[in-house]
Design a protein around this motif. Structure first.
Motif, PDB file in Angstrom:
ATOM      1  N   UNK A   2       0.835  -1.201   0.000  1.00  0.00           N
ATOM      2  CA  UNK A   2       0.000   0.000   0.000  1.00  0.00           C
ATOM      3  C   UNK A   2       0.872   1.255   0.000  1.00  0.00           C
ATOM      4  N   UNK A   3       2.027   1.160   0.687  1.00  0.00           N
ATOM      5  CA  UNK A   3       2.940   2.314   0.740  1.00  0.00           C
ATOM      6  C   UNK A   3       3.507   2.601  -0.652  1.00  0.00           C
ATOM      7  N   UNK A   4       3.814   1.541  -1.375  1.00  0.00           N
ATOM      8  CA  UNK A   4       4.380   1.679  -2.718  1.00  0.00           C
ATOM      9  C   UNK A   4       3.370   2.326  -3.670  1.00  0.00           C
ATOM     10  N   UNK A   5       2.142   1.883  -3.585  1.00  0.00           N
ATOM     11  CA  UNK A   5       1.092   2.436  -4.440  1.00  0.00           C
ATOM     12  C   UNK A   5       0.843   3.904  -4.085  1.00  0.00           C
ATOM     13  N   UNK A   6       0.884   4.222  -2.800  1.00  0.00           N
ATOM     14  CA  UNK A   6       0.687   5.602  -2.365  1.00  0.00           C
ATOM     15  C   UNK A   6       1.813   6.494  -2.883  1.00  0.00           C
ATOM     16  N   UNK A   7       3.046   5.984  -2.865  1.00  0.00           N
ATOM     17  CA  UNK A   7       4.174   6.769  -3.359  1.00  0.00           C
ATOM     18  C   UNK A   7       4.045   6.999  -4.866  1.00  0.00           C
ATOM     19  N   UNK A   8       3.629   5.993  -5.599  1.00  0.00           N
ATOM     20  CA  UNK A   8       3.452   6.148  -7.041  1.00  0.00           C
ATOM     21  C   UNK A   8       2.347   7.151  -7.374  1.00  0.00           C
ATOM     22  N   UNK A   9       1.252   7.093  -6.638  1.00  0.00           N
ATOM     23  CA  UNK A   9       0.156   8.029  -6.886  1.00  0.00           C
ATOM     24  C   UNK A   9       0.558   9.470  -6.571  1.00  0.00           C
ATOM     25  N   UNK A  10       1.317   9.645  -5.502  1.00  0.00           N
ATOM     26  CA  UNK A  10       1.732  11.012  -5.157  1.00  0.00           C
ATOM     27  C   UNK A  10       2.745  11.536  -6.171  1.00  0.00           C
ATOM     28  N   UNK A  11       3.620  10.668  -6.677  1.00  0.00           N
ATOM     29  CA  UNK A  11       4.567  11.095  -7.707  1.00  0.00           C
ATOM     30  C   UNK A  11       3.828  11.445  -8.989  1.00  0.00           C
ATOM     31  N   UNK A  12       2.828  10.678  -9.313  1.00  0.00           N
ATOM     32  CA  UNK A  12       2.042  10.965 -10.518  1.00  0.00           C
ATOM     33  C   UNK A  12       1.275  12.268 -10.364  1.00  0.00           C
ATOM     34  N   UNK A  13       0.855  12.580  -9.147  1.00  0.00           N
ATOM     35  CA  UNK A  13       0.118  13.825  -8.914  1.00  0.00           C
ATOM     36  C   UNK A  13       1.043  15.033  -9.022  1.00  0.00           C
ATOM     37  N   UNK A  14       2.318  14.882  -8.643  1.00  0.00           N
ATOM     38  CA  UNK A  14       3.257  16.005  -8.689  1.00  0.00           C
ATOM     39  C   UNK A  14       3.851  16.216 -10.088  1.00  0.00           C
ATOM     40  N   UNK A  15       3.795  15.236 -10.934  1.00  0.00           N
ATOM     41  CA  UNK A  15       4.425  15.314 -12.251  1.00  0.00           C
ATOM     42  C   UNK A  15       3.910  16.479 -13.102  1.00  0.00           C
ATOM     43  N   UNK A  16       2.610  16.722 -13.184  1.00  0.00           N
ATOM     44  CA  UNK A  16       2.153  17.864 -14.005  1.00  0.00           C
ATOM     45  C   UNK A  16       2.650  19.208 -13.484  1.00  0.00           C
ATOM     46  N   UNK A  17       2.788  19.353 -12.182  1.00  0.00           N
ATOM     47  CA  UNK A  17       3.266  20.635 -11.659  1.00  0.00           C
ATOM     48  C   UNK A  17       4.745  20.835 -11.993  1.00  0.00           C
TER      49      UNK A  17
END
Length: 100
Positions: A2-17
């Motif tokens: 779950x931690x790995x998936x959370x890290x991937x989602x947060x990285x994907x959220x920061x990518x456009x910025x």
């Protein structure tokens, strides 16, 4: 997991910025566009020209070669005529008979 998936989602959220933070390149056809200074070191920066060294003459080289002592075993002129080494043919002694 779950931690790995959370890290991937947060990285994907920061990518456009992060993508919007880059600067757009200027138009290459614009003559008034500012160009960053480029400093390239010269390929010849450490070049030293070749200089011929003083070489001995051919006469001096010949004298040095002819006056040098011969290596042991290289001169066969000093063998007496009656010595066993003077007439010994070691190559033909290995073969049984004369050449055909």
């Amino acid at each position: 997991m779950r931690m790995f998936i959370a890290a991937l989602l947060s990285a994907a959220a920061l990518l456009p910025s992060l993508a919007h933070a880059t600067t757009t390149p200027s138009d290459p056809a614009d003559a008034s566009a500012s160009v960053p200074a480029v400093s390239i070191p010269s390929a010849f920066a450490g070049y030293r020209p070749y200089r011929d060294q003083k070489a001995p003459t051919w006469q001096a080289l010949n004298r040095a070669v002819t006056s040098a002592p011969a290596m042991k075993g290289m001169s066969h002129a000093n063998l007496p005529a009656g010595s066993p080494d003077a007439n010994d043919d070691k190559h033909s002694a290995k073969h049984g008979g004369p050449a055909k």
